[in-house]
Design a protein around this motif. Structure first.
Motif, mmCIF file in Angstrom:
data_model
loop_
_atom_site.group_PDB
_atom_site.id
_atom_site.type_symbol
_atom_site.label_atom_id
_atom_site.label_comp_id
_atom_site.label_asym_id
_atom_site.label_seq_id
_atom_site.Cartn_x
_atom_site.Cartn_y
_atom_site.Cartn_z
ATOM 1 N N UNK A 180 33.791 -9.092 -37.053
ATOM 2 C CA UNK A 180 32.509 -8.939 -37.264
ATOM 3 C C UNK A 180 31.597 -9.567 -36.279
ATOM 4 N N UNK A 181 30.637 -10.149 -36.789
ATOM 5 C CA UNK A 181 29.412 -11.086 -35.969
ATOM 6 C C UNK A 181 29.875 -12.584 -36.222
ATOM 7 N N UNK A 182 31.177 -12.903 -36.560
ATOM 8 C CA UNK A 182 31.499 -14.081 -36.756
ATOM 9 C C UNK A 182 32.653 -14.445 -35.388
ATOM 10 N N UNK A 183 32.493 -15.810 -34.971
ATOM 11 C CA UNK A 183 33.483 -16.343 -33.962
ATOM 12 C C UNK A 183 34.072 -17.454 -34.794
ATOM 13 N N UNK A 184 35.419 -17.099 -34.550
ATOM 14 C CA UNK A 184 36.285 -18.226 -35.219
ATOM 15 C C UNK A 184 37.263 -18.694 -34.140
#
Length: 407
Positions: A180-184
Protein backbone atom coordinates in the motif's frame (compact mmCIF):
# COMPACT_ATOMS: atom_id res chain seq x y z
CA UNK A 1 50.20 17.46 -1.01
CA UNK A 2 47.35 15.07 -0.21
CA UNK A 3 45.69 15.99 -3.50
CA UNK A 4 48.82 14.99 -5.47
CA UNK A 5 49.10 11.69 -3.63
CA UNK A 6 45.51 10.89 -4.55
CA UNK A 7 46.20 11.84 -8.18
CA UNK A 8 49.31 9.63 -8.27
CA UNK A 9 47.45 6.71 -6.69
CA UNK A 10 44.57 7.03 -9.15
CA UNK A 11 46.98 7.18 -12.10
CA UNK A 12 48.88 4.10 -10.91
CA UNK A 13 45.64 2.20 -10.40
CA UNK A 14 44.49 3.10 -13.91
CA UNK A 15 47.81 2.07 -15.47
CA UNK A 16 47.81 -1.20 -13.50
CA UNK A 17 44.22 -1.90 -14.60
CA UNK A 18 45.06 -1.37 -18.27
CA UNK A 19 48.18 -3.53 -17.94
CA UNK A 20 46.22 -6.32 -16.30
CA UNK A 21 43.54 -6.03 -18.98
CA UNK A 22 46.00 -6.57 -21.83
CA UNK A 23 47.92 -9.26 -19.95
CA UNK A 24 44.65 -11.11 -19.30
CA UNK A 25 43.70 -10.78 -22.98
CA UNK A 26 47.05 -12.28 -23.98
CA UNK A 27 46.25 -15.38 -21.97
CA UNK A 28 42.65 -15.32 -23.18
CA UNK A 29 43.83 -15.78 -26.79
CA UNK A 30 44.31 -19.43 -25.89
CA UNK A 31 41.45 -21.84 -26.46
CA UNK A 32 38.67 -21.15 -23.98
CA UNK A 33 37.22 -24.10 -22.05
CA UNK A 34 33.85 -25.05 -23.52
CA UNK A 35 31.00 -26.73 -21.66
CA UNK A 36 27.59 -27.96 -22.75
CA UNK A 37 24.50 -29.34 -21.05
CA UNK A 38 24.09 -33.03 -21.79
CA UNK A 39 20.45 -34.03 -21.39
CA UNK A 40 19.45 -37.30 -19.77
CA UNK A 41 15.71 -36.56 -19.55
CA UNK A 42 13.20 -33.83 -20.33
CA UNK A 43 13.29 -30.59 -22.32
CA UNK A 44 16.46 -28.46 -22.33
CA UNK A 45 14.45 -25.29 -23.11
CA UNK A 46 13.88 -24.79 -19.35
CA UNK A 47 17.63 -24.07 -19.04
CA UNK A 48 17.18 -20.79 -20.92
CA UNK A 49 15.47 -19.27 -17.86
CA UNK A 50 18.39 -19.88 -15.51
CA UNK A 51 21.95 -18.53 -15.58
CA UNK A 52 24.74 -20.53 -13.97
CA UNK A 53 27.93 -18.73 -13.00
CA UNK A 54 31.10 -20.74 -12.43
CA UNK A 55 34.81 -20.26 -11.79
CA UNK A 56 37.38 -22.01 -14.00
CA UNK A 57 41.05 -22.59 -13.22
CA UNK A 58 43.33 -24.27 -15.75
CA UNK A 59 46.40 -24.58 -13.54
CA UNK A 60 47.90 -21.30 -14.75
CA UNK A 61 47.93 -17.84 -13.23
CA UNK A 62 44.84 -16.54 -14.98
CA UNK A 63 41.41 -17.74 -13.93
CA UNK A 64 38.18 -17.40 -15.87
CA UNK A 65 34.57 -16.74 -14.92
CA UNK A 66 31.88 -18.20 -17.15
CA UNK A 67 28.13 -17.64 -17.32
CA UNK A 68 25.96 -20.31 -18.94
CA UNK A 69 22.32 -19.82 -19.95
CA UNK A 70 20.95 -22.59 -22.14
CA UNK A 71 23.28 -22.72 -25.17
CA UNK A 72 24.69 -19.22 -24.57
CA UNK A 73 28.10 -18.64 -22.96
CA UNK A 74 29.83 -15.51 -21.66
CA UNK A 75 33.44 -15.38 -20.46
CA UNK A 76 35.06 -12.72 -18.30
CA UNK A 77 38.00 -12.54 -20.74
CA UNK A 78 35.60 -11.47 -23.50
CA UNK A 79 34.42 -8.39 -21.62
CA UNK A 80 35.74 -4.93 -22.34
CA UNK A 81 38.00 -3.14 -19.86
CA UNK A 82 35.12 -0.89 -18.76
CA UNK A 83 32.75 -3.85 -18.34
CA UNK A 84 35.22 -5.55 -16.03
CA UNK A 85 35.74 -2.44 -13.95
CA UNK A 86 31.98 -2.03 -13.49
CA UNK A 87 31.41 -5.71 -12.66
CA UNK A 88 29.28 -6.62 -15.68
CA UNK A 89 29.02 -10.24 -14.53
CA UNK A 90 27.94 -9.39 -10.98
CA UNK A 91 24.37 -9.15 -9.69
CA UNK A 92 22.53 -9.22 -12.99
CA UNK A 93 19.25 -7.89 -11.63
CA UNK A 94 21.00 -4.74 -10.42
CA UNK A 95 22.70 -4.36 -13.80
CA UNK A 96 19.30 -4.55 -15.48
CA UNK A 97 17.92 -1.83 -13.19
CA UNK A 98 20.97 0.35 -13.90
CA UNK A 99 20.31 0.11 -17.62
CA UNK A 100 16.59 0.94 -17.31
CA UNK A 101 16.83 3.65 -14.60
CA UNK A 102 20.31 5.12 -14.92
CA UNK A 103 19.63 8.37 -13.07
CA UNK A 104 17.81 6.78 -10.16
CA UNK A 105 20.36 3.97 -9.72
CA UNK A 106 23.39 6.28 -9.70
CA UNK A 107 25.38 6.09 -6.45
CA UNK A 108 23.27 3.37 -4.83
CA UNK A 109 24.27 0.09 -3.18
CA UNK A 110 24.45 -2.77 -5.66
CA UNK A 111 22.39 -5.22 -3.63
CA UNK A 112 18.86 -6.41 -4.38
CA UNK A 113 18.21 -6.42 -0.61
CA UNK A 114 18.01 -2.61 -0.76
CA UNK A 115 15.38 -2.44 -3.52
CA UNK A 116 11.70 -3.05 -4.14
CA UNK A 117 9.99 -2.92 -7.55
CA UNK A 118 6.47 -3.26 -8.94
CA UNK A 119 4.60 -1.91 -12.00
CA UNK A 120 4.15 1.54 -10.44
CA UNK A 121 7.36 2.25 -8.53
CA UNK A 122 10.96 1.45 -7.71
CA UNK A 123 11.95 1.97 -4.07
CA UNK A 124 15.35 2.06 -2.37
CA UNK A 125 16.36 2.14 1.30
CA UNK A 126 19.80 2.28 2.88
CA UNK A 127 21.36 3.14 6.23
CA UNK A 128 23.74 6.11 6.44
CA UNK A 129 26.03 6.81 9.41
CA UNK A 130 29.03 8.82 10.55
CA UNK A 131 32.23 7.69 12.21
CA UNK A 132 32.52 8.86 15.82
CA UNK A 133 36.24 8.88 16.59
CA UNK A 134 35.67 9.71 20.26
CA UNK A 135 33.72 6.48 20.80
CA UNK A 136 35.46 4.55 18.00
CA UNK A 137 32.13 3.48 16.44
CA UNK A 138 29.53 4.44 13.86
CA UNK A 139 26.89 6.92 14.98
CA UNK A 140 24.18 9.29 13.74
CA UNK A 141 22.32 6.50 11.93
CA UNK A 142 19.61 7.48 9.45
CA UNK A 143 17.38 5.62 7.01
CA UNK A 144 17.76 7.09 3.52
CA UNK A 145 14.66 6.44 1.38
CA UNK A 146 14.21 7.17 -2.32
CA UNK A 147 11.33 6.21 -4.60
CA UNK A 148 10.80 6.52 -8.35
CA UNK A 149 7.32 6.82 -9.81
CA UNK A 150 7.32 4.96 -13.13
CA UNK A 151 4.19 6.80 -14.30
CA UNK A 152 5.63 10.34 -14.26
CA UNK A 153 9.35 9.58 -13.72
CA UNK A 154 9.37 11.65 -10.52
CA UNK A 155 11.80 10.91 -7.71
CA UNK A 156 11.06 11.45 -4.02
CA UNK A 157 13.73 11.21 -1.33
CA UNK A 158 13.79 11.75 2.41
CA UNK A 159 15.75 10.76 5.51
CA UNK A 160 14.58 9.45 8.90
CA UNK A 161 16.70 9.43 12.04
CA UNK A 162 16.60 6.14 13.92
CA UNK A 163 15.43 6.17 17.54
CA UNK A 164 17.71 4.70 20.26
CA UNK A 165 20.84 5.89 18.44
CA UNK A 166 23.25 5.06 21.25
CA UNK A 167 22.41 1.35 21.22
CA UNK A 168 23.73 0.53 17.77
CA UNK A 169 27.23 -0.22 16.52
CA UNK A 170 26.26 -1.15 12.98
CA UNK A 171 23.09 -1.35 10.84
CA UNK A 172 22.49 -2.96 7.44
CA UNK A 173 19.37 -3.39 5.28
CA UNK A 174 18.25 -7.00 4.78
CA UNK A 175 14.91 -6.57 2.98
CA UNK A 176 12.67 -3.84 1.54
CA UNK A 177 8.99 -4.20 0.63
CA UNK A 178 6.05 -1.87 -0.04
CA UNK A 179 2.47 -2.73 0.94
CA UNK A 180 0.00 0.00 0.00
CA UNK A 181 1.45 3.35 1.10
CA UNK A 182 3.78 1.83 3.69
CA UNK A 183 7.45 0.99 3.25
CA UNK A 184 8.71 -1.88 5.40
CA UNK A 185 12.47 -2.21 5.92
CA UNK A 186 14.07 -5.13 7.74
CA UNK A 187 17.41 -4.12 9.24
CA UNK A 188 20.10 -6.11 11.00
CA UNK A 189 21.32 -4.19 14.02
CA UNK A 190 24.59 -4.87 15.84
CA UNK A 191 24.37 -3.52 19.38
CA UNK A 192 25.98 -3.78 22.79
CA UNK A 193 23.79 -5.01 25.67
CA UNK A 194 25.34 -5.30 29.15
CA UNK A 195 28.78 -5.22 27.51
CA UNK A 196 27.86 -8.17 25.28
CA UNK A 197 27.55 -8.00 21.51
CA UNK A 198 24.09 -8.80 20.18
CA UNK A 199 22.57 -9.06 16.69
CA UNK A 200 18.89 -8.49 16.10
CA UNK A 201 16.47 -8.07 13.20
CA UNK A 202 14.25 -4.99 13.47
CA UNK A 203 11.31 -4.20 11.20
CA UNK A 204 10.78 -0.48 10.55
CA UNK A 205 7.49 0.69 9.02
CA UNK A 206 7.49 4.06 7.22
CA UNK A 207 4.54 6.12 5.97
CA UNK A 208 5.57 7.05 2.41
CA UNK A 209 2.89 9.74 2.10
CA UNK A 210 3.92 11.67 5.22
CA UNK A 211 7.57 10.53 5.19
CA UNK A 212 7.65 9.48 8.84
CA UNK A 213 8.47 6.42 10.93
CA UNK A 214 5.31 4.66 12.13
CA UNK A 215 6.73 1.77 14.14
CA UNK A 216 9.71 -0.44 14.91
CA UNK A 217 9.51 -4.04 16.04
CA UNK A 218 12.16 -6.57 16.96
CA UNK A 219 11.56 -9.85 15.13
CA UNK A 220 14.62 -12.03 15.73
CA UNK A 221 17.73 -11.94 17.89
CA UNK A 222 20.75 -14.16 18.41
CA UNK A 223 20.13 -13.88 22.18
CA UNK A 224 16.85 -14.34 24.03
CA UNK A 225 15.96 -14.35 27.73
CA UNK A 226 14.04 -17.61 27.30
CA UNK A 227 17.06 -19.51 25.94
CA UNK A 228 20.64 -19.96 27.06
CA UNK A 229 23.64 -19.06 24.94
CA UNK A 230 23.80 -17.75 21.39
CA UNK A 231 21.47 -18.47 18.53
CA UNK A 232 22.06 -18.68 14.78
CA UNK A 233 19.52 -16.71 12.75
CA UNK A 234 19.34 -17.03 8.95
CA UNK A 235 16.76 -15.24 6.81
CA UNK A 236 14.89 -17.18 4.13
CA UNK A 237 14.97 -15.21 0.89
CA UNK A 238 11.83 -15.19 -1.24
CA UNK A 239 11.85 -16.65 -4.74
CA UNK A 240 11.26 -13.15 -6.14
CA UNK A 241 13.71 -10.77 -4.47
CA UNK A 242 12.22 -7.42 -5.55
CA UNK A 243 8.46 -8.02 -5.35
CA UNK A 244 6.11 -7.31 -2.45
CA UNK A 245 6.10 -9.92 0.29
CA UNK A 246 3.66 -9.97 3.17
CA UNK A 247 5.97 -12.23 5.17
CA UNK A 248 9.43 -12.49 6.65
CA UNK A 249 10.81 -15.94 7.45
CA UNK A 250 13.96 -17.12 9.22
CA UNK A 251 15.49 -20.30 10.57
CA UNK A 252 16.72 -20.13 14.17
CA UNK A 253 19.03 -22.62 15.89
CA UNK A 254 20.00 -22.51 19.57
CA UNK A 255 23.72 -23.25 19.47
CA UNK A 256 24.04 -24.10 23.17
CA UNK A 257 21.37 -26.82 23.14
CA UNK A 258 22.71 -30.36 23.05
CA UNK A 259 20.53 -31.34 20.10
CA UNK A 260 20.74 -27.88 18.44
CA UNK A 261 17.17 -28.13 17.19
CA UNK A 262 16.18 -25.70 14.46
CA UNK A 263 13.06 -23.54 14.44
CA UNK A 264 11.26 -22.00 11.47
CA UNK A 265 9.86 -18.57 12.31
CA UNK A 266 7.36 -16.61 10.20
CA UNK A 267 6.20 -13.01 10.64
CA UNK A 268 3.19 -11.39 8.94
CA UNK A 269 4.32 -7.85 8.02
CA UNK A 270 0.88 -6.37 7.43
CA UNK A 271 -0.75 -7.78 10.55
CA UNK A 272 2.45 -7.32 12.63
CA UNK A 273 2.13 -10.77 14.23
CA UNK A 274 4.12 -13.99 14.26
CA UNK A 275 2.42 -16.95 12.55
CA UNK A 276 2.58 -20.56 13.76
CA UNK A 277 4.49 -23.20 11.77
CA UNK A 278 3.17 -26.72 12.33
CA UNK A 279 5.52 -29.25 10.74
CA UNK A 280 7.28 -32.37 12.12
CA UNK A 281 10.64 -31.67 13.81
CA UNK A 282 12.51 -33.92 11.39
CA UNK A 283 11.46 -31.69 8.48
CA UNK A 284 12.99 -28.62 10.12
CA UNK A 285 16.45 -30.11 9.54
CA UNK A 286 15.82 -30.19 5.79
CA UNK A 287 16.64 -27.36 3.40
CA UNK A 288 13.73 -24.92 3.01
CA UNK A 289 12.92 -22.83 -0.09
CA UNK A 290 10.30 -20.08 0.29
CA UNK A 291 7.71 -18.85 -2.19
CA UNK A 292 6.08 -16.05 -0.20
CA UNK A 293 3.75 -15.04 -3.04
CA UNK A 294 2.28 -18.56 -3.09
CA UNK A 295 2.45 -18.69 0.74
CA UNK A 296 4.36 -21.97 0.53
CA UNK A 297 7.52 -23.48 2.00
CA UNK A 298 9.18 -26.35 0.12
CA UNK A 299 11.19 -28.80 2.23
CA UNK A 300 13.94 -30.57 0.27
CA UNK A 301 15.23 -33.96 1.40
CA UNK A 302 17.79 -36.14 -0.39
CA UNK A 303 18.61 -39.78 0.03
CA UNK A 304 20.83 -41.91 -2.13
CA UNK A 305 19.14 -42.05 -5.52
CA UNK A 306 16.03 -40.21 -4.35
CA UNK A 307 14.86 -36.59 -3.98
CA UNK A 308 11.75 -35.59 -2.01
CA UNK A 309 10.16 -32.10 -2.09
CA UNK A 310 7.31 -31.49 0.38
CA UNK A 311 5.15 -28.34 0.07
CA UNK A 312 3.71 -26.68 3.15
CA UNK A 313 1.09 -23.93 2.73
CA UNK A 314 1.80 -21.90 5.84
CA UNK A 315 -1.25 -19.58 5.67
CA UNK A 316 -3.53 -22.63 5.87
CA UNK A 317 -1.06 -24.75 7.89
CA UNK A 318 -1.55 -27.54 5.40
CA UNK A 319 1.06 -30.09 4.33
CA UNK A 320 0.94 -31.30 0.73
CA UNK A 321 1.97 -34.65 -0.72
CA UNK A 322 5.72 -34.93 -1.36
CA UNK A 323 7.08 -34.77 -4.90
CA UNK A 324 9.33 -37.82 -5.41
CA UNK A 325 12.08 -37.53 -8.02
CA UNK A 326 14.77 -40.18 -8.74
CA UNK A 327 18.30 -38.76 -8.88
CA UNK A 328 21.66 -40.24 -9.85
CA UNK A 329 23.20 -42.70 -7.39
CA UNK A 330 26.53 -40.94 -7.93
CA UNK A 331 25.33 -37.75 -6.20
CA UNK A 332 26.69 -37.29 -2.72
CA UNK A 333 23.73 -35.82 -0.80
CA UNK A 334 26.24 -33.91 1.34
CA UNK A 335 27.70 -32.22 -1.75
CA UNK A 336 27.31 -28.52 -2.41
CA UNK A 337 23.86 -27.79 -3.84
CA UNK A 338 22.44 -24.60 -5.38
CA UNK A 339 18.69 -23.95 -5.51
CA UNK A 340 16.68 -21.37 -7.42
CA UNK A 341 12.93 -21.03 -7.90
CA UNK A 342 11.82 -19.44 -11.19
CA UNK A 343 8.18 -19.27 -12.33
CA UNK A 344 6.97 -22.31 -10.35
CA UNK A 345 10.04 -24.28 -11.39
CA UNK A 346 12.64 -25.43 -8.87
CA UNK A 347 16.21 -25.66 -10.19
CA UNK A 348 18.58 -27.90 -8.23
CA UNK A 349 22.24 -27.92 -9.25
CA UNK A 350 24.56 -30.39 -7.55
CA UNK A 351 28.21 -29.39 -7.75
CA UNK A 352 29.23 -33.02 -7.60
CA UNK A 353 32.92 -32.19 -7.99
CA UNK A 354 32.78 -31.27 -4.31
CA UNK A 355 31.24 -34.61 -3.31
CA UNK A 356 33.32 -36.73 -0.97
CA UNK A 357 32.51 -40.00 -2.75
CA UNK A 358 33.15 -38.83 -6.33
CA UNK A 359 36.78 -39.94 -6.58
CA UNK A 360 36.16 -43.13 -4.64
CA UNK A 361 33.37 -44.22 -6.98
CA UNK A 362 35.39 -43.15 -10.04
CA UNK A 363 32.24 -41.73 -11.61
CA UNK A 364 31.51 -38.51 -13.42
CA UNK A 365 32.30 -35.36 -11.45
CA UNK A 366 30.23 -33.13 -13.69
CA UNK A 367 27.71 -30.73 -12.07
CA UNK A 368 24.20 -32.20 -12.37
CA UNK A 369 20.98 -30.22 -12.87
CA UNK A 370 17.40 -31.16 -12.02
CA UNK A 371 14.40 -28.96 -12.88
CA UNK A 372 11.07 -29.75 -11.21
CA UNK A 373 7.64 -28.31 -12.02
CA UNK A 374 6.22 -27.61 -8.54
CA UNK A 375 2.62 -27.20 -9.77
CA UNK A 376 2.43 -30.31 -11.98
CA UNK A 377 4.81 -32.22 -9.65
CA UNK A 378 6.90 -33.50 -12.52
CA UNK A 379 10.54 -33.65 -13.57
CA UNK A 380 11.09 -31.23 -16.47
CA UNK A 381 14.79 -31.78 -17.05
CA UNK A 382 17.73 -33.87 -15.90
CA UNK A 383 21.24 -33.38 -17.25
CA UNK A 384 24.84 -32.59 -16.50
CA UNK A 385 27.36 -29.93 -17.46
CA UNK A 386 30.07 -31.65 -19.50
CA UNK A 387 33.43 -30.47 -20.91
CA UNK A 388 33.35 -29.99 -24.67
CA UNK A 389 37.06 -29.60 -25.53
CA UNK A 390 40.48 -30.56 -24.20
CA UNK A 391 40.94 -27.25 -22.35
CA UNK A 392 37.72 -27.85 -20.41
CA UNK A 393 38.64 -31.47 -19.65
CA UNK A 394 41.90 -30.34 -18.05
CA UNK A 395 40.38 -27.41 -16.12
CA UNK A 396 38.84 -27.24 -12.68
CA UNK A 397 35.33 -25.77 -12.64
CA UNK A 398 33.47 -24.70 -9.51
CA UNK A 399 29.88 -23.45 -9.47
CA UNK A 400 29.52 -20.04 -7.79
CA UNK A 401 25.81 -19.20 -8.06
CA UNK A 402 22.54 -19.45 -10.00
CA UNK A 403 20.38 -16.50 -11.11
CA UNK A 404 17.20 -16.03 -13.05
CA UNK A 405 18.24 -15.20 -16.60
CA UNK A 406 17.15 -11.57 -17.08
CA UNK A 407 18.60 -11.21 -20.58
Amino acid sequence: MERYWKLMFTSCLFVFGIGFFYLHDTFAEKELPEYTWEKQKGNEEVLEDVLVQAYIQDGGYIEETIQIAGEKRKYSSQLSFLERLTGAMNNLKIKQLQQEYRGFMRGKEESTYNFYEDERMLAYANVSSEWDSSQFKQSNFALEVETLSKRDDETTSFSIKFPNQDQYDYMIVEEVTVLGDKLHVLIQNDLLVDEESQIEMQLYTIDLTNEKLLSEQRLFSDKEESTKGDREVALLQDADELQASKYIAATVRNLEDDDQKKQLRLFDIKEQVEMPIDVPEKMLEQEVVADMGDETFYFIHEQKGKLSITPYQFAEQQMGDPIEIPISDTIDVKAMKYTKMIQDKLYLLYDTYMGEEANVLETSNNPQMYVIDLKDKALLYEGELTPNNQTAKKAFIMIESMYENEQ
